[in-house]
Design an enzyme around this catalytic site. Structure first.
Site, PDB file in Angstrom:
ATOM      1  N   GLY A  12      -7.819  -9.267  -1.494  1.00 30.54           N
ATOM      2  CA  GLY A  12      -9.025  -9.387  -1.737  1.00 30.54           C
ATOM      3  C   GLY A  12      -9.550  -8.170  -0.466  1.00 30.54           C
ATOM      4  N   ALA A  13     -11.267  -8.264  -0.839  1.00 31.68           N
ATOM      5  CA  ALA A  13     -11.780  -7.441   0.435  1.00 31.68           C
ATOM      6  C   ALA A  13     -11.425  -8.000   1.971  1.00 31.68           C
ATOM      7  CB  ALA A  13     -12.925  -6.985  -0.103  1.00 31.68           C
ATOM      8  N   ARG A  37      -5.333   0.942   1.051  1.00 30.04           N
ATOM      9  CA  ARG A  37      -5.675   0.391  -0.578  1.00 30.04           C
ATOM     10  C   ARG A  37      -7.630   1.674  -0.640  1.00 30.04           C
ATOM     11  NH1 ARG A  37      -5.694  -4.738  -3.546  1.00 30.04           N
ATOM     12  NH2 ARG A  37      -6.516  -3.562  -5.483  1.00 30.04           N
ATOM     13  N   GLN A  62      -5.180 -12.649 -11.681  1.00 29.99           N
ATOM     14  CA  GLN A  62      -5.481 -12.945 -10.160  1.00 29.99           C
ATOM     15  C   GLN A  62      -6.311 -14.287 -10.083  1.00 29.99           C
ATOM     16  OE1 GLN A  62      -5.765 -10.066 -10.834  1.00 29.99           O
ATOM     17  NE2 GLN A  62      -5.820  -8.815  -8.975  1.00 29.99           N
ATOM     18  N   ASP A 111     -15.803  -5.620  -3.255  1.00 28.07           N
ATOM     19  CA  ASP A 111     -14.197  -4.962  -2.431  1.00 28.07           C
ATOM     20  C   ASP A 111     -16.034  -3.954  -1.553  1.00 28.07           C
ATOM     21  OD1 ASP A 111     -13.425  -5.803  -4.930  1.00 28.07           O
ATOM     22  OD2 ASP A 111     -12.061  -5.658  -3.484  1.00 28.07           O
ATOM     23  N   ASN A 171     -16.294  -3.869  -7.755  1.00 21.34           N
ATOM     24  CA  ASN A 171     -15.557  -5.706  -7.958  1.00 21.34           C
ATOM     25  C   ASN A 171     -14.106  -5.463  -9.328  1.00 21.34           C
ATOM     26  OD1 ASN A 171     -15.049  -8.299  -6.351  1.00 21.34           O
ATOM     27  ND2 ASN A 171     -15.517  -9.330  -8.668  1.00 21.34           N
ATOM     28  N   LYS A 172     -13.280  -6.622  -9.279  1.00 20.69           N
ATOM     29  CA  LYS A 172     -12.872  -6.469  -9.979  1.00 20.69           C
ATOM     30  C   LYS A 172     -12.835  -5.913 -11.191  1.00 20.69           C
ATOM     31  CE  LYS A 172      -9.073  -6.984  -8.455  1.00 20.69           C
ATOM     32  NZ  LYS A 172      -8.434  -5.220  -9.028  1.00 20.69           N
TER      33      LYS A 172
HETATM   34  O1  MRU Z   1      -7.183  -5.864  -6.540  1.00 19.87           O
HETATM   35  P1  MRU Z   1      -8.024  -7.565  -5.961  1.00 19.87           P
HETATM   36  O2  MRU Z   1      -6.748  -8.241  -6.109  1.00 19.87           O
HETATM   37  O3  MRU Z   1      -7.716  -6.986  -4.210  1.00 19.87           O
HETATM   38  O4  MRU Z   1      -9.183  -7.556  -6.426  1.00 19.87           O
HETATM   39  C1  MRU Z   1      -9.608  -8.611  -5.135  1.00 19.87           C
HETATM   40  C2  MRU Z   1     -11.731  -8.646  -6.295  1.00 19.87           C
HETATM   41  O5  MRU Z   1     -11.194  -7.953  -6.853  1.00 19.87           O
HETATM   42  C3  MRU Z   1     -11.864  -9.721  -5.687  1.00 19.87           C
HETATM   43  O6  MRU Z   1     -12.817  -9.763  -6.821  1.00 19.87           O
HETATM   44  C4  MRU Z   1     -12.484  -9.035  -4.211  1.00 19.87           C
HETATM   45  O7  MRU Z   1     -11.620  -7.972  -3.125  1.00 19.87           O
HETATM   46  C5  MRU Z   1     -13.573 -10.429  -3.407  1.00 19.87           C
HETATM   47  S1  MRU Z   1     -12.758 -10.943  -2.855  1.00 19.87           S
HETATM   48  C6  MRU Z   1     -13.892 -12.443  -1.846  1.00 19.87           C
END
Ligand code: MRU
Length: 340
Positions: free
Chosen positions: A49-50, A90, A196, A237, A247-248
């Site tokens: 998560g960012a 990452r 997630q 992100d 984002n995801k």
């Molecule tokens: O691969 P991840 O689980 O780190 O991806 C996270 C996301 O895409 C979240 O939506 C994003 O980081 C926002 S978290 C507040």
């Protein structure tokens, strides 16, 4: 709500994280005593998560400083090298390098005094964590103004306390609605391949007693078609200067479906996620995850060795599909311009 220090904390010579790969089955802490161990935890998504990545980035610099040699030049060289490893562990979430940078800035002018530099970096990393939680609380406060009583909200992946080191961005908005007595209900797409949504978002919502239903990713569009969704709020992100948002993976599709059905689509993110040096989404580096994450389910192989796989972890939603970006400073409406 799970306490910020139960999600991520800095100890004397370790960064301790709640291992998100073990949830919801087990609540297990993972102790990272070296930067290499922390980088491995980041790559494995034990912490993810960012905004949470920004926090562990800052704490990782403190960890590097705690272990670096006392001789000033070697101290500086070691800390900077380990900071670079952290910042690149990452590629997509800009928060990671923002957190690393915030910790390094604390050492400005102190590199020749390692003891003072260590103290300053620790103070900065802890402050960064606290500030990120406060930013999320503000996002929640602003975002809650966008929804009515009993809103049915869809949110992909996990943008909650786990993803931010406390409170959450998209889930922060939902949490605030619940606290205000507005009784939201959340559609939670499972978010293949690493789940997630099903594993983390559903767990957080259940812990908070917030009404929710987990759906397969394929069931998202038909919820809109049946008129069962009032709004979408997702995390981010990286947000480019023009508002394009990474984002995801699956977020872009969700935004298209929302627009087709006339349902508002909101991005909730702190300013630490905005990257004014990236002009548009086309410049955002999208992480490609390992084949194994997509080629099997629960230890069973699901894709034959002869079939190639493409496994991007994120996608970019064009700014044109985003109705508003909710930050700690308020609700920003299109056209977005973060170039200054
Ligand atoms: O691969 P991840 O689980 O780190 O991806 C996270 C996301 O895409 C979240 O939506 C994003 O980081 C926002 S978290 C507040």
């Amino acid at each position: 709500m799970i306490a910020p220090t139960d999600i991520i904390r800095l100890e004397r010579e370790a960064v301790v994280i709640l291992d998100q790969t073990r949830l919801p089955g087990e609540r297990v802490e993972r102790v990272c005593s070296t930067v290499a161990e922390l980088v491995a935890a980041i790559r494995e998504l034990a912490v993810r998560g960012a905004p949470a990545l920004g926090v562990v980035g800052a704490m990782g610099v403190a960890l590097a400083a705690s272990k670096a040699p006392d001789q000033p030049e070697r101290f500086q060289r070691t800390v900077l090298a380990e900071a670079a490893m952290l910042a690149t562990s990452r590629p997509t979430a800009i928060n990671l390098s923002v957190g690393v940078q915030a910790a390094l800035e604390a050492a400005t002018g102190l590199w020749m005094e390692p003891t003072a530099a260590r103290t300053a970096i620790v103070v900065a990393a802890q402050a960064f964590h606290r500030a990120e939680v406060r930013r999320c609380e503000e996002i929640g406060r602003h975002g809650a103004t966008l929804f009515a009583m009993n809103a049915r909200i869809c949110s992909i992946c996990n943008a909650g306390a786990l993803a931010t080191g406390g409170y959450g961005t998209a889930l922060g908005v939902i949490r605030r609605l619940q606290d205000n007595g507005l009784s939201p209900t959340v559609w939670v797409p499972e978010t293949r391949p690493l789940l997630q949504g099903a594993r983390l978002t559903a767990w957080e919502l259940a812990e908070e007693g917030i009404a929710h239903q987990v759906i397969s990713d394929g069931a998202v569009a038909s919820r809109f078609g049946l008129g069962l969704v009032d709004g979408v709020v997702v995390g981010a992100d990286r947000i480019a200067a023009n508002g394009d948002t990474a984002n995801k993976v699956g977020t872009y599709g969700l935004a298209i479906v929302a627009r087709y059905h006339g349902v508002p689509f909101y991005v909730a993110a702190p300013r630490t996620t905005i990257d004014p040096r990236t002009s548009t989404g086309a410049e955002i580096s999208i992480e490609e995850r390992p084949r194994a994450e997509l080629a099997g389910v629960a230890g069973q192989r699901t894709v034959g060795d002869d079939s190639p796989i493409v496994n991007p972890a994120f996608d970019v939603t064009p700014a044109a599909l985003i109705d508003a970006i909710i930050t700690e400073d308020g609700v920003l409406r299109a056209p977005f311009d973060f170039s200054v």
